[in-house]
Design a protein around this motif. Sequence first.
Motif, mmCIF file in Angstrom:
data_model
loop_
_atom_site.group_PDB
_atom_site.id
_atom_site.type_symbol
_atom_site.label_atom_id
_atom_site.label_comp_id
_atom_site.label_asym_id
_atom_site.label_seq_id
_atom_site.Cartn_x
_atom_site.Cartn_y
_atom_site.Cartn_z
ATOM 1 N N ALA A 94 62.344 49.315 102.911
ATOM 2 C CA ALA A 94 62.566 50.767 102.808
ATOM 3 C C ALA A 94 62.497 51.226 101.353
ATOM 4 O O ALA A 94 61.893 52.266 101.050
ATOM 5 N N CYS A 113 59.231 51.938 100.112
ATOM 6 C CA CYS A 113 58.639 53.167 100.689
ATOM 7 C C CYS A 113 59.260 54.434 100.108
ATOM 8 O O CYS A 113 58.866 55.534 100.500
ATOM 9 N N ARG A 114 60.238 54.315 99.218
ATOM 10 C CA ARG A 114 60.900 55.530 98.731
ATOM 11 C C ARG A 114 59.915 56.421 97.998
ATOM 12 O O ARG A 114 59.187 55.984 97.099
ATOM 13 N N ALA A 115 59.901 57.691 98.377
ATOM 14 C CA ALA A 115 58.912 58.627 97.827
ATOM 15 C C ALA A 115 59.040 58.739 96.318
ATOM 16 O O ALA A 115 58.031 58.804 95.606
ATOM 17 N N LEU A 173 57.315 55.813 94.767
ATOM 18 C CA LEU A 173 55.863 55.835 94.960
ATOM 19 C C LEU A 173 55.200 56.899 94.102
ATOM 20 O O LEU A 173 54.094 56.706 93.610
ATOM 21 N N MET A 174 55.877 58.023 93.912
ATOM 22 C CA MET A 174 55.232 59.111 93.162
ATOM 23 C C MET A 174 55.050 58.761 91.696
ATOM 24 O O MET A 174 54.110 59.232 91.075
ATOM 25 N N GLN A 190 47.555 58.901 92.691
ATOM 26 C CA GLN A 190 46.163 58.913 93.123
ATOM 27 C C GLN A 190 45.712 60.213 93.767
ATOM 28 O O GLN A 190 44.543 60.417 94.024
ATOM 29 N N MET A 191 46.704 61.106 94.077
ATOM 30 C CA MET A 191 46.339 62.334 94.781
ATOM 31 C C MET A 191 45.867 63.387 93.789
ATOM 32 O O MET A 191 46.485 63.597 92.751
ATOM 33 N N PRO A 192 44.766 64.084 94.111
ATOM 34 C CA PRO A 192 44.335 65.162 93.218
ATOM 35 C C PRO A 192 45.387 66.269 93.185
ATOM 36 O O PRO A 192 46.074 66.499 94.168
ATOM 37 N N ALA A 193 45.523 66.930 92.056
ATOM 38 C CA ALA A 193 46.458 68.047 91.957
ATOM 39 C C ALA A 193 45.941 69.207 92.801
ATOM 40 O O ALA A 193 44.753 69.280 93.126
ATOM 41 N N ALA A 194 46.840 70.117 93.169
ATOM 42 C CA ALA A 194 46.450 71.245 94.032
ATOM 43 C C ALA A 194 45.310 72.045 93.404
ATOM 44 O O ALA A 194 44.427 72.545 94.097
ATOM 45 N N LYS A 215 41.770 70.870 94.267
ATOM 46 C CA LYS A 215 41.410 70.657 95.663
ATOM 47 C C LYS A 215 40.126 71.378 96.075
ATOM 48 O O LYS A 215 39.363 70.874 96.884
#
Lengths: 205, 205
Positions: free
Chosen positions: A183, A186-188, A191-192, A197-201, A204
Amino acid sequence: MNRGLLIVLSGPSGVGKGTVCASLRHRMPELVYSVSATTRSPRQGEINGINYFFKSQEQFQDMIANDALLEWAEYVGNYYGTPRDFVDRTLASGKDIILEIEVQGALKVKQKFPEGVFVFLMPPSLDELKSRITGRGTENADVIDHRMTVAVEEMNLLQHYDYAVVNDEIDAACQRIQSIITAEHCRADRLMTELPQMPAASEKA
Amino acid sequence: MNRGLLIVLSGPSGVGKGTVCASLRHRMPELVYSVSATTRSPRQGEINGINYFFKSQEQFQDMIANDALLEWAEYVGNYYGTPRDFVDRTLASGKDIILEIEVQGALKVKQKFPEGVFVFLMPPSLDELKSRITGRGTENADVIDHRMTVAVEEMNLLQHYDYAVVNDEIDAACQRIQSIITAEHCRADRLMTELPQMPAASEKA
């Protein structure tokens, strides 16, 4: 690579930390065990870097002076401590490391390493703890009473921990600790900071 | 008796929330599934209280007015919402309850129920998410682009969640969620409000 987790397994004297930790290492061979530094002499068969990091008094004092220990304590004339470097290198390599330690030491580690996962092993009840302490051997009633008083004081340190695991049965306790480790991975918030790896808003469209 | 946990399973459109939730319920038959209220008509075979709580427009408006819903939304002329009472009664009985919901609804639930466990299901990568969205059927490129734009916006809501679980493989994702539920039951702050069984330090002697 994701950093590993420092898992600190603690709890009152007599609760079964050592047994649970040994069983956990058997179930999770990928889990690294934190090796303590000590000034006491190696016993027959003990290997430097496996059982302990054996240090001279002078080396140990240098480690204290250089803040190279997550915690340390003196016990019957010898020093014992947790080298910070071994923990840091293990975590940087992406592996989890477990530190089994009594409650006062765990609180010192928390001051220097608040991002650790602090697990408090609990007896199913105070009666059961007394039975385990009594069952260990030949202590007289005064010694047992004293140890119970200390254990109750130690139980009140639970508030400083992240998790409480009841050691009713070793396999069940190990399963809970394994779930806690899964667990925590998996803590957000962990991970953040690790997976940007996520593109910024704004990217998009 | 310990209160149950509200587990909110959410994540971007196309990530596989429904499949994971169904598999989780199969693996954990003791987990209660949150039943939504709706104003739409029952379909063939749907049972009130199992598939949905079927409500008239007037009943639903009353629930909104009485703050009886943890969240609600309108969708193609019908209302859908999460009755607070069903969640509360399940938790009070000591059972865990899972709510599968899209990301906007999950954030509304968090406002009214911050003690819930908010799990964000993530695709292994944006490429994989696009492949899942594309693989669903016959949408044209514009529709797929729009859904990807929305999905990326939704991914940025991860910061409001407690946990992120990568849905790389259904069994692995379910195993992680089960571990999260086990770990949350071991959290010291939850246990200390629920298990006041330890004597205070002043009573120890």
